[in-house]
Scaffold this active site. Structure first.
Site, mmCIF file in Angstrom:
data_model
loop_
_atom_site.group_PDB
_atom_site.id
_atom_site.type_symbol
_atom_site.label_atom_id
_atom_site.label_comp_id
_atom_site.label_asym_id
_atom_site.label_seq_id
_atom_site.Cartn_x
_atom_site.Cartn_y
_atom_site.Cartn_z
ATOM 1 N N PRO A 355 0.824 -1.210 0.000
ATOM 2 C CA PRO A 355 0.000 0.000 0.000
ATOM 3 C C PRO A 355 0.861 1.265 0.000
ATOM 4 C CG PRO A 355 -0.625 -1.529 1.758
ATOM 5 C CD PRO A 355 0.669 -1.996 1.238
ATOM 6 N N PRO A 356 0.259 2.417 -0.311
ATOM 7 C CA PRO A 356 1.002 3.685 -0.262
ATOM 8 C C PRO A 356 1.455 4.008 1.156
ATOM 9 C CG PRO A 356 -1.065 3.929 -1.486
ATOM 10 C CD PRO A 356 -1.118 2.595 -0.815
ATOM 11 N N THR A 361 9.596 3.432 -1.662
ATOM 12 C CA THR A 361 10.578 4.290 -2.332
ATOM 13 C C THR A 361 11.785 4.539 -1.442
ATOM 14 O OG1 THR A 361 8.804 5.367 -3.574
ATOM 15 C CG2 THR A 361 10.916 6.514 -3.456
ATOM 16 N N SER A 677 -13.483 -12.965 -1.068
ATOM 17 C CA SER A 677 -13.171 -13.336 0.317
ATOM 18 C C SER A 677 -14.275 -12.999 1.325
ATOM 19 C CB SER A 677 -11.854 -12.657 0.749
ATOM 20 O OG SER A 677 -11.970 -11.262 0.688
ATOM 21 N N LYS A 720 -5.174 -8.024 6.188
ATOM 22 C CA LYS A 720 -6.497 -8.197 6.787
ATOM 23 C C LYS A 720 -6.395 -8.387 8.298
ATOM 24 C CE LYS A 720 -8.590 -10.208 2.625
ATOM 25 N NZ LYS A 720 -9.148 -11.410 1.994
#
Length: 775
Positions: A355-356, A361, A677, A720
């Site tokens: 995820p962001p 980076t 799911s 999750k």
């Protein structure tokens, strides 16, 4: 020619000189034995034998060092010079051959046999003389080193042998060739030899003349070009163009030679430079060529940094820059260890997926630091044009190289760490498929000959360490994904977020906002509250923004003079950040009927979903709301079909579908949701609504359902589970086939959550429904 007589005469060896019969010339004599021989000749009959040394470097020659055949001469005059040297005038008389050699202590004497020249001549002799004179005349005209008087004196000679000797004496041939003519006793043979020699010298002169003319033409052309260039400089100077292209061409030539290009690229660059020099500056093509040459010069072709792979140092750098991510760091260190052992970068291309805001980076930047390599980042988000990767052809206006070559120019070396950021955001349209162009870049078997449409020459990318980042792997084409090794970076736990904020984000914001640790202090309980009630993310970007807000408000308080020191605690967080933006997780405060907590995976990490089921009188219609995708709708229909097939076992009215309409809703209807799911979650909520049994509030679940009630494995378990932990759930139901994925979950989370592994919906219902669930 017949022998004339035998004589014993003194010997005078000559160095680098030869005397023919009938020749008169001066000699300078300095050697002691030679002087004694001259004096002996002057005392007797003035006769002395002259022969040439084979090696001029010998000062005291013996019999072996002299040619056998020489010339019997008469000393006409002798003069002693002030420096001790004797100058003597001699006249050649006859050819002679040494019969014996006598050492007279002070000088050498030789017993010689002389040869007489014939006085008569036949027709062949006359023809040979005429040919010899004709060739000699042609030679004189070509040579221009022999005067016309010399030719006139030769014409008057009647004797063929004497004519051959005189002509040979004027030819600029080697001493050895002159000696061969002297040793040729037969006159006809001697004349033929002289004719051949003249012919050979004529050919040499003709060749020299051609070479001279060619050199002259070249010099004239060079002088003409120089003159024209000087004129051009003067004109350009008058026009205010300073030195025009002349100085620029020299500068570019030096840059090309110093750029370390492969030979074929260098030849291309020099060829383009030649075109640039000839094209007028006012032409549009001039700027195009100049821009192309500049790109060829500035791209690194051979410059590189030396790898400094120290595993302990690399581990220290990674730990300093990133908290947590243990498995990711371990995989990176393994990768570096292999590189050190193999000294080769051929292998998988790393792709950091997650995820962001989780540090993909910055992790790539840390890898570059640990390797002591240059770092370059190229963002691929929104790239739709294949030319963005491969470059534009130079025929187009405003053409440029692709982002790969541009990145190499920024890096400045041939072996940087090259980050391909957001590789999953590339898409294709009528302008081409950039992801297909990336296949060549990321294939270790192909990228040593990468072809950019603008550069045209092949470029070696095999020494580059490529690292890609992605948020969603499902949007990356299969062939491209196949070339990369995926390293998954899940979201951080609440504890990890608190550590990261306290050790990295907060100090950074304090410094950027002009504060100090003595002015602002944020306690851990306040940080935990910010994590829970003011952010909902897998990474820490929102946390950094919240810390920036606290720092700005603190700066205002300090500058206004209200306080000199600010301490942020759990109680006064709202004074800085306002009312909480989110409820702590999504767990219900009490057990409810028809409301089940599902676990979902989104692009920002894991999240919890409250799936609600309500019944209303009707004809068994199934209504699905909440902006669900096709797969999720199919899961709801599968759950509905399963419940209908198990009504007897579950204690549900067989005809419920004829009496009730079933409405399944997933809150936050504006957010698109898809995936299989949520199957067991929907089935549990359905059974709860139809049986009236409540669902435990502390239970979350995830798993795909089949029509027979089997529970199939799902993906994204780590994310999750983190969302379940964040929401305050204490029990997670998951497919049995996902048991191996539990090890990926942080230990701190595993200790606080009970995992229930199931393979059938019946097991799910037993653990999820209150009072034991199904009877």
């Amino acid at each position: 020619m017949a022998k004339e007589r035998e004589l014993i005469v003194p010997l005078l060896p000559l160095r680098g000189l030869l005397v023919y019969p009938t020749m008169v010339l001066h000699l300078d004599v300095g050697r002691e034995r030679s002087v004694e021989a001259l004096e002996k000749a002057m005392v007797d009959d003035h006769l002395i034998f002259l022969t040439t040394q084979k090696d001029i470097a010998i000062d005291d020659p013996s019999e072996e060092d002299l040619y056998e055949i020489g010339t019997l001469t008469k000393v006409k005059q002798m003069l002693k010079l002030p420096n001790g040297t004797i100058r003597v005038l001699v006249e050649g008389l006859n050819r002679a051959k040494i019969e014996s050699f006598h050492d007279e202590d002070e000088y050498y004497a030789v017993n010689i046999v002389t040869y007489d020249e014939p006085t008569t001549k036949d027709v062949e002799d006359q023809a040979l003389m005429r040919a010899m004179l004709e060739y000699f005349e042609q030679y004189i005209k070509l040579s221009k080193k022999i005067s016309a008087e010399t030719y006139a004196s030769v014409v008057d000679i009647e004797e063929p042998g004497r004519m051959a000797d005189i002509i040979a004496s004027h030819l600029p041939i080697k001493l050895k060739e002159k000696q061969e003519i002297l040793e040729t006793i037969d006159v006809k043979q001697r004349m033929n030899m002289v004719i051949d020699t003249i012919q050979n010298e004529k050919e040499v002169l003709n060749l020299e003349k051609k070479i001279g003319q060619r050199v002259k033409r070249s010099m004239e052309r060079t002088q003409k070009e120089y003159y024209l260039r000087e004129q051009m400089k003067a004109i350009q100077k008058e026009l205010g163009d300073k030195e025009g292209k002349t100085g620029e061409i020299a500068e570019l030539t030096a840059k090309i030679n110093n750029a370390g290009m492969p030979e074929h690229v260098q030849q291309t660059a020099l060829k383009e430079l030649d075109r640039y020099e000839k094209v007028p500056s006012s032409s549009a093509e001039s700027a195009v060529i100049r821009n192309y040459i500049e790109w060829l010069i500035t791209i690194p072709w051979s410059k590189k940094t030396n790898d400094d792979i120290d595993i302990n140092r690399s581990e220290k750098i990674l730990n300093q820059d990133h908290f947590g991510l243990e498995k990711v760091k371990e995989r990176v260190l393994e990768f570096l260890a292999v590189q050190k052992l193999t000294n080769s970068l051929k292998g998988p291309i790393l792709c950091l997926a997650g995820p962001p805001g989780v540090g993909k980076t910055s992790l790539a930047r840390s890898i570059a630091t640990s390797l002591n390599r240059n770092f370059v980042r190229v963002s691929l988000g929104g790239v739709r044009d294949e030319s963005e990767i491969r470059g534009h052809r130079r025929t187009y206006v405003g053409a440029m190289p692709g982002r790969i070559i541009q990145g190499m120019k920024k890096a400045g070396t041939i072996n940087p760490v090259f980050l391909l950021d957001e590789i999953d955001k590339m898409s294709n349209d009528f302008r081409g498929d950039p992801s297909s162009a990336m296949l060549e870049v990321l294939d270790p078997e192909q990228n040593h000959n990468f072809s950019d449409h603008y550069i045209e020459e092949t470029y070696d990318l095999s020494k580059v360490m490529f690292i890609a980042t992605a948020n969603n792997l499902s949007t990356i084409p299969g062939p491209l994904l196949d070339r990369m090794e995926i390293i998954t970076i899940a979201g951080y736990t609440e504890i990890e977020k608190v550590h990261i904020t306290r050790d990295h984000l907060l100090p950074k914001q304090i410094k950027e906002n002009g504060l100090s640790k003595g002015i602002l202090q944020v306690r851990d309980d306040a940080l935990l509250k910010v994590v829970r009630y003011y952010t909902r993310e897998a990474g820490v970007r929102s946390m950094e923004r919240q810390m920036a807000t606290i720092c700005r408000k603190t700066a205002k308080i300090v500058v206004s003079g209200e306080k000199k020191r600010v301490i942020v605690t759990e109680k006064n967080v709202e004074e800085f950040l306002g009312k909480p933006k989110y409820r702590y997780g999504q767990a219900e405060t009490e057990d409810q009927v028809g409301v089940a907590t599902g676990l979902a995976y989104t692009t920002v990490g894991g999240d919890t979903l409250q799936i609600e089921v309500s019944l209303s009188p009707g004809k068994g219609r199934l209504v699905l709301t909440g902006k669900l995708g096709d797969v999720m709708k199919e899961s709801a229909q599968a759950a509905f079909s399963y419940v209908r097939s198990k009504t007897a076992e579950l204690g549900i009215d067989d005809n419920f579908h004829e009496k009730f309409d079933v409405h399944i809703h997933v809150p936050e209807g504006a957010v698109p949701k898809d995936g299989p799911s949520a199957g067991i979650t929907m089935a549990t909520a359905l059974v709860s609504a139809l049986t009236g049994r409540a669902i435990r509030r502390e239970v979350g679940m995830t798993g795909e359902i089949t029509l027979r009630g089997r529970v199939l494995p799902i993906g994204g378990l780590k994310e999750k589970t983190l969302s379940a932990h964040r929401a305050g759930l204490t029990k997670v139901i998951l497919p049995k086939d996902n048991e191996m994925d539990i090890d990926d979950i942080p230990e701190s989370v595993r200790n606080e959550i009970e995992f229930v592994l199931v393979s059938h919906v019946d097991e799910v219902l037993r653990h999820a429904l209150v009072e034991g669930g199904v009877k």
